[in-house]
Design a protein around this motif. Structure first.
Motif, short mmCIF file in Angstrom:
data_model
loop_
_atom_site.label_atom_id
_atom_site.label_comp_id
_atom_site.label_asym_id
_atom_site.label_seq_id
_atom_site.Cartn_x
_atom_site.Cartn_y
_atom_site.Cartn_z
N ALA A 34 49.32 31.22 35.68
CA ALA A 34 50.69 30.73 35.74
C ALA A 34 50.97 30.27 37.16
O ALA A 34 50.59 30.93 38.13
N LYS A 35 51.63 29.15 37.28
CA LYS A 35 51.89 28.57 38.60
C LYS A 35 52.69 29.53 39.47
O LYS A 35 52.43 29.70 40.66
N GLY A 36 53.69 30.18 38.85
CA GLY A 36 54.52 31.13 39.59
C GLY A 36 53.71 32.29 40.12
O GLY A 36 53.93 32.76 41.24
N LEU A 37 52.77 32.77 39.31
CA LEU A 37 51.90 33.87 39.73
C LEU A 37 51.02 33.44 40.90
O LEU A 37 50.86 34.17 41.88
N GLU A 38 50.45 32.25 40.81
CA GLU A 38 49.61 31.74 41.89
C GLU A 38 50.40 31.59 43.19
O GLU A 38 49.90 31.90 44.27
N GLN A 39 51.64 31.13 43.09
CA GLN A 39 52.48 30.98 44.28
C GLN A 39 52.80 32.34 44.89
O GLN A 39 52.84 32.49 46.12
N LEU A 40 53.03 33.33 44.04
CA LEU A 40 53.31 34.68 44.52
C LEU A 40 52.10 35.25 45.26
O LEU A 40 52.23 35.83 46.34
N ILE A 41 50.92 35.07 44.70
CA ILE A 41 49.69 35.55 45.34
C ILE A 41 49.50 34.88 46.69
O ILE A 41 49.20 35.55 47.69
N GLU A 42 49.70 33.58 46.76
CA GLU A 42 49.55 32.86 48.03
C GLU A 42 50.59 33.34 49.04
O GLU A 42 50.30 33.48 50.23
N ALA A 43 51.80 33.60 48.58
CA ALA A 43 52.86 34.07 49.48
C ALA A 43 52.53 35.46 50.05
O ALA A 43 52.77 35.72 51.23
N LEU A 44 51.96 36.32 49.22
CA LEU A 44 51.62 37.67 49.67
C LEU A 44 50.49 37.65 50.70
O LEU A 44 50.36 38.57 51.51
N ARG A 45 49.70 36.61 50.70
CA ARG A 45 48.56 36.53 51.62
C ARG A 45 49.00 36.32 53.07
O ARG A 45 48.18 36.45 53.98
N VAL A 46 50.26 36.01 53.31
CA VAL A 46 50.71 35.86 54.70
C VAL A 46 50.82 37.21 55.40
O VAL A 46 50.87 37.28 56.62
N LEU A 47 50.85 38.29 54.63
CA LEU A 47 50.95 39.63 55.22
C LEU A 47 49.65 39.98 55.92
O LEU A 47 48.56 39.63 55.46
N PRO A 48 49.74 40.69 57.07
CA PRO A 48 48.53 41.04 57.81
C PRO A 48 47.61 41.96 57.00
O PRO A 48 48.07 42.91 56.37
N GLY A 49 46.33 41.66 57.02
CA GLY A 49 45.35 42.50 56.35
C GLY A 49 45.29 42.31 54.84
O GLY A 49 44.59 43.05 54.15
N VAL A 50 46.03 41.35 54.32
CA VAL A 50 46.05 41.13 52.86
C VAL A 50 45.22 39.89 52.54
O VAL A 50 45.57 38.77 52.89
N GLY A 51 44.09 40.13 51.87
CA GLY A 51 43.23 39.03 51.43
C GLY A 51 43.56 38.61 50.02
O GLY A 51 44.51 39.12 49.41
N PRO A 52 42.77 37.70 49.45
CA PRO A 52 43.05 37.19 48.10
C PRO A 52 43.11 38.26 47.03
O PRO A 52 44.01 38.27 46.19
N ARG A 53 42.16 39.21 47.07
CA ARG A 53 42.12 40.24 46.01
C ARG A 53 43.28 41.22 46.14
O ARG A 53 43.88 41.61 45.13
N SER A 54 43.59 41.61 47.38
CA SER A 54 44.72 42.52 47.59
C SER A 54 46.03 41.85 47.15
O SER A 54 46.88 42.48 46.52
N ALA A 55 46.17 40.58 47.50
CA ALA A 55 47.38 39.85 47.12
C ALA A 55 47.50 39.75 45.60
O ALA A 55 48.58 39.90 45.04
#
Length: 203
Positions: free
Chosen positions: A9-30
């Motif tokens: 879902a596009k919204g889910l993908e955007q949320l994952i990308e947004a969470l990746r701006v946090l320090p120490g958060v990679g793709p899997r953690s996001a």
């Protein structure tokens, strides 16, 4: 079904990308965070979104110390109980909070919101050194305490600020480094012990 064909879902993908701006958060953690929020914590996610939106709308930089506040000048800078002749320079708001927790310092602060890093394109103006210089020139300061971190960038930043302020006749000091309180020498690295010996004092 191959991994590339997993529905998304596009919204889910955007949320994952947004969470990746946090320090120490990679793709899997996001991805884990996003799934958890949507699957188990929709109310918490809504509260998080509202809090983040509210903070972005109301939180600004203090005109005096550069720390986060909701007013033009923060409560700490307005306090008559603080020693206006002392200024402690730190890299981040988190560093300021740690110094405050010691209850050993009662002066003012200046928060750089970073440190000099030429390789990353971070220069003096990017961390507000022009504002720090202007503040040091107001004639009110007796001493500036440099409490930047003991990393290569933190040391370079402290050295640059010290040279800048000494040229204006301001007294500059650096927080000490050494063996931590409660530390045992056999577990402390050699560099720290060496520095502690160099910075020893009479008792």
């Amino acid at each position: 079904m191959s991994r590339n064909n997993v529905p998304s879902a596009k919204g889910l993908e955007q949320l994952i990308e947004a969470l990746r701006v946090l320090p120490g958060v990679g793709p899997r953690s996001a991805q884990r965070m996003a799934y958890y929020l949507l699957q188990h914590e929709r109310e918490g996610a809504e509260a998080l979104a509202q809090a983040l939106g509210g903070a972005l709308a109301s939180v600004r930089r203090c005109a005096r110390c550069n720390n986060f506040t909701e007013e033009e000048v923060c409560a700490l800078c307005r306090s008559p109980r603080r020693d206006a002749s002392l200024l402690c320079v730190v890299e981040t708001p988190a560093d300021l909070a740690m110094v405050e927790q010691t209850l050993a310092y009662s002066g003012m602060y200046f928060v750089l919101m970073g440190r000099l890093s030429p390789l990353d394109g971070v220069g003096p103006r990017d961390i507000g050194l022009d504002r720090l210089q202007a503040r040091a020139a107001d004639g009110e300061l007796r001493e500036v305490i440099l409490a930047t971190n003991f990393t290569n960038e933190g040391e370079a930043t402290a050295h640059y600020i010290a040279e800048m302020l000494r040229a204006r006749g301001v007294r500059v000091s650096r927080i000490a480094r050494g063996v931590p309180l409660g530390g045992e020498l056999e577990y402390v690295d050699a560099g720290t012990i060496s520095q502690a010996l160099l910075e020893r004092r009479e008792i």
